[in-house]
Design an enzyme around this catalytic site. Structure first.
Site, short mmCIF file in Angstrom:
data_model
loop_
_atom_site.label_atom_id
_atom_site.label_comp_id
_atom_site.label_asym_id
_atom_site.label_seq_id
_atom_site.Cartn_x
_atom_site.Cartn_y
_atom_site.Cartn_z
N GLY A 135 0.78 -1.58 -0.40
CA GLY A 135 0.25 0.00 -0.21
C GLY A 135 0.96 1.32 -0.06
O GLY A 135 1.97 1.14 -0.17
N ASN A 136 0.33 2.63 0.49
CA ASN A 136 0.86 3.55 0.33
C ASN A 136 0.21 4.42 1.76
O ASN A 136 -0.84 4.35 2.01
CB ASN A 136 1.35 4.26 -0.84
CG ASN A 136 -0.16 4.99 -1.71
OD1 ASN A 136 -0.86 5.53 -0.75
ND2 ASN A 136 -0.58 3.96 -3.07
#
Ligand code: CTP
Ligand code: CA
Length: 224
Positions: free
Chosen positions: A33-34
């Site tokens: 993810g980020n």
């Protein structure tokens, strides 16, 4: 379940906006993810709603309350986000504010990866679809106004300009996400909007204020 649209410059316009990160699963408990918080996308959605639009937010996983009066479609992966956006076409405006993961693990295992079964020392990645480019290059039902974002750390305007051309969007909202700059995770943003009446550099402002500013610019572009 949605309240009737308020009056305003965007009254009667349909707007689809992506927001937040995507999560790309590796196994049932892990993902790539980020750090996108979703704040800017949610602020734009709320502002467009206040201006009278019918707004649908296609949102990756974030911990924010739904923007008031907006329809929510919750997704996890880039592929789900693209499918949801395509299903929502046609719209008058499409805004790609999500931080879509550029790559996903090539393999997603159904069982949790275990250390004693060899574990994981490397991850093969494959490229995700580009949602903004897909929507901007539709031959049928392309939204009349397609807006992208470009988060860059160097030669911000140069990279944003070529990104706008490459993806075929009409405007691109460029911001500098170098360490120490306001955008990522914070409540403020400082951007240049390329493609709107030439280019428009805006001062540092809250993400809510930038939402209102963009809603006003969209209203002007649509002739409202
Ligand atoms: N975008 C998208 N789908 C992707 C990647 C990006 O819709 N798979 C959209 C983002 O929502 C944003 C714009 O494209 O509006 C630019 O995203 P960005 O990550 O800056 O562009 P990339 O083409 O992925 O280039 P890079 O990350 O290498 O700078
Ligand atoms: Ca990217």
């Amino acid at each position: 379940k949605l309240l009737p649209a308020p009056g305003g410059p965007l009254r009667g316009k349909r707007i689809v906006i992506t927001a937040g990160p995507t999560h790309e699963p590796l196994d049932p408990v892990r993902f790539i993810g980020n750090r996108s918080s979703g704040k800017q996308g949610y602020a734009i959605a709320a502002a467009c709603r206040r201006a009278g639009a019918e707004v649908t937010v296609v949102s990756g996983p974030v911990s924010l309350p739904a923007p008031s009066g907006c329809e929510m479609v919750r997704v996890e992966t880039a592929r789900q986000m693209l499918a949801a956006c395509e299903e929502l076409m046609p719209s008058d405006v499409f805004i790609a504010c999500a931080a879509v993961a550029d790559y996903r693990p090539a393999l997603e295992t159904k069982h949790k990866v275990k250390k004693e079964r060899g574990g994981l020392t490397a991850i093969d990645l494959i490229e995700n679809p580009d949602i903004l480019r897909e929507i901007a290059s539709r031959s049928a039902n392309r939204p009349g106004l397609v807006i992208g974002f470009a988060a860059e750390t160097d030669d911000v305007l140069g990279h944003a300009e070529s990104k706008m051309k490459r993806k075929g969007c009409d405007w691109i909202v460029a911001n500098d996400v170098s360490p120490g700059r306001p955008a990522m995770g914070g409540d403020q943003n400082e951007v240049t909007v390329l493609g709107f009446e030439g280019d428009k550099t805006l001062p540092l402002m809250s993400k809510d204020a930038l939402g209102d500013m963009l809603a006003a610019m969209i209203g002007r572009a649509l002739g409202g």
